[in-house]
Design an enzyme around this catalytic site. Structure first.
Site, mmCIF file in Angstrom:
data_model
loop_
_atom_site.group_PDB
_atom_site.id
_atom_site.type_symbol
_atom_site.label_atom_id
_atom_site.label_comp_id
_atom_site.label_asym_id
_atom_site.label_seq_id
_atom_site.Cartn_x
_atom_site.Cartn_y
_atom_site.Cartn_z
ATOM 1 N N SER A 167 -10.146 -0.606 4.263
ATOM 2 C CA SER A 167 -9.396 -1.163 5.398
ATOM 3 C C SER A 167 -8.663 -0.048 6.119
ATOM 4 O O SER A 167 -7.926 0.720 5.496
ATOM 5 C CB SER A 167 -8.383 -2.199 4.914
ATOM 6 N N GLU A 178 -3.611 2.052 7.331
ATOM 7 C CA GLU A 178 -3.511 2.042 5.868
ATOM 8 C C GLU A 178 -4.142 3.332 5.335
ATOM 9 O O GLU A 178 -3.704 3.889 4.337
ATOM 10 C CB GLU A 178 -4.258 0.817 5.315
ATOM 11 N N ARG A 185 0.821 -1.222 0.000
ATOM 12 C CA ARG A 185 0.000 0.000 0.000
ATOM 13 C C ARG A 185 0.853 1.268 0.000
ATOM 14 O O ARG A 185 0.542 2.252 0.693
ATOM 15 C CB ARG A 185 -0.963 0.020 1.198
#
Ligand SMILES: Cc1cc2nc3c(=O)[nH]c(=O)nc-3n(C[C@H](O)[C@H](O)[C@H](O)COP(=O)(O)OP(=O)(O)OC[C@H]3O[C@@H](n4cnc5c(N)ncnc54)[C@H](O)[C@@H]3O)c2cc1C
Length: 311
Positions: free
Chosen positions: A225, A295, A176
């Site tokens: 998320s 995240e 990510r």
């Protein structure tokens, strides 16, 4: 920002300019205070002019995609928010299973387009409500696939207004993340899949979407998320094991469907979301000795006069 600066901006830049743009309307989690300026450059030339205007005035900028991975603090964003989702929407076929997509193309459209073109490899991205620019900046992915692995080259504008083309081998994608120097604006990318029967690609995309729908609260405002999966573990499992599903701070709630999602159950504020993030981190650390790393990107300023919540 002084009136004269706005007038000059509107003279120099063709794209739409929104003053005091409420960021809760431009993010999928629906929280966040106003950005001083939200600008939608129409094309590369317009963006270059905008960047040079901002540099001359010493105005900082933040690049917004579809706002689907962001928690914007309640005080909003000082300076300019640059958004490419209106002007940079072209997608075109290159040789073989390669294509070039501009940063503002929604992933939803990219997946549909690859289905029609008989190009496989992008189906896991179905249902991610981001843009191509945001997906590359985040190295978005699902079910073992990440967009970075499909990249051939990336075009970006430097803070000095120079277009640079980065070959895949010169970029470092992480979990990510993409290591692009600060201030660069992703303009477009050449991506590569594999040739396939459109009917099969369609069926695969449908199956991925069904999986997503079953496990994620797609109908509620969220930023996807909240935490990265720590090595060898699933953040959702760790959170669930602490009995946190359904737990709230104000109207920010740990999703009952997917424990790694925080949903906005009404009029949640960023402060409530960030408090809930802190609470989850603390509980998971106490029980599992694992530090969950966000995240989602938390950006902007806290509202003045409010107690600052540590993040
Ligand atoms: C329901 C839901 C499901 C999700 N599922 C997934 C999933 O399965 N996998 C996954 O990886 N993510 C998922 N996400 C998170 C999010 O959608 C992705 O990270 C997405 O790629 C973010 O794209 P965006 O355009 O919304 O970027 P934004 O949220 O607007 O921005 C994210 C970051 O990218 C930067 N950025 C955006 N555009 C540019 C640009 N042109 N140039 C430079 N920097 C830029 C921003 O500055 C910011 O730092 C989900 C989110 C939701 C709400």
């Amino acid at each position: 920002m002084a009136k004269t600066a706005i007038d000059e901006l509107q003279e120099r830049v063709r794209g739409k300019v929104v003053l005091n743009a409420p960021m809760d309307r431009f993010t999928t989690l629906r929280v966040g205070g106003p950005a001083d300026l939200l600008v939608y450059p129409e094309d590369r030339e317009d963006l270059t002019e905008l960047i040079s205007f901002l540099a001359e005035r010493g105005i900082p900028y933040f690049v917004l995609g579809n706002g689907s991975n962001l928690v914007v603090r309640d005080g909003g964003i000082r300076g300019a928010v640059i958004c490419l989702t209106e002007g940079f929407r072209a997608i075109e076929r290159r040789e073989g299973p390669r294509f070039r997509a501009e940063a503002g193309v929604p992933l939803r459209r990219l997946v549909r387009w690859t289905v029609d073109q008989g190009i496989t490899g992008f189906e896991p991205l179905v249902g991610i409500p981001g843009s191509v620019g945001g997906a590359l900046a985040m190295n978005a992915g699902a079910w073992g696939m990440e967009i970075g692995e499909r990249l051939v080259e990336l075009e970006a504008l430097s803070p000095e207004g120079r277009v640079q083309v980065f070959d895949r081998t010169t970029l470092r994608f992480g979990y990510r993340s993409l290591d692009l120097p600060p201030g660069y604006v992703i303009l477009a990318a050449v991506l590569e899949g594999e040739p396939a029967d459109p009917e099969e690609v369609k069926a695969a995309a449908k199956a991925f979407f069904a999986r997503r729908k079953e496990s994620q609260p797609l109908a509620e405002p969220s930023a996807g998320s909240v935490f990265k999966n720590p090595p060898g573990a699933k953040a959702a499992k760790l959170i669930e094991s602490c009995g946190l599903k359904g737990v709230r701070v104000g109207e920010a709630e740990v999703s009952r469907l997917h424990a790694n999602f925080i949903v906005n159950a009404g009029m949640a504020t960023a402060s409530q979301v960030v408090s809930l993030i802190g609470m989850i981190q603390e509980r998971v650390f106490v029980k599992h000795k694992v530090k969950l790393e966000p995240e989602v990107r938390i950006v902007g300023e806290w509202a003045k006069g409010k107690v600052r919540v540590t993040d």
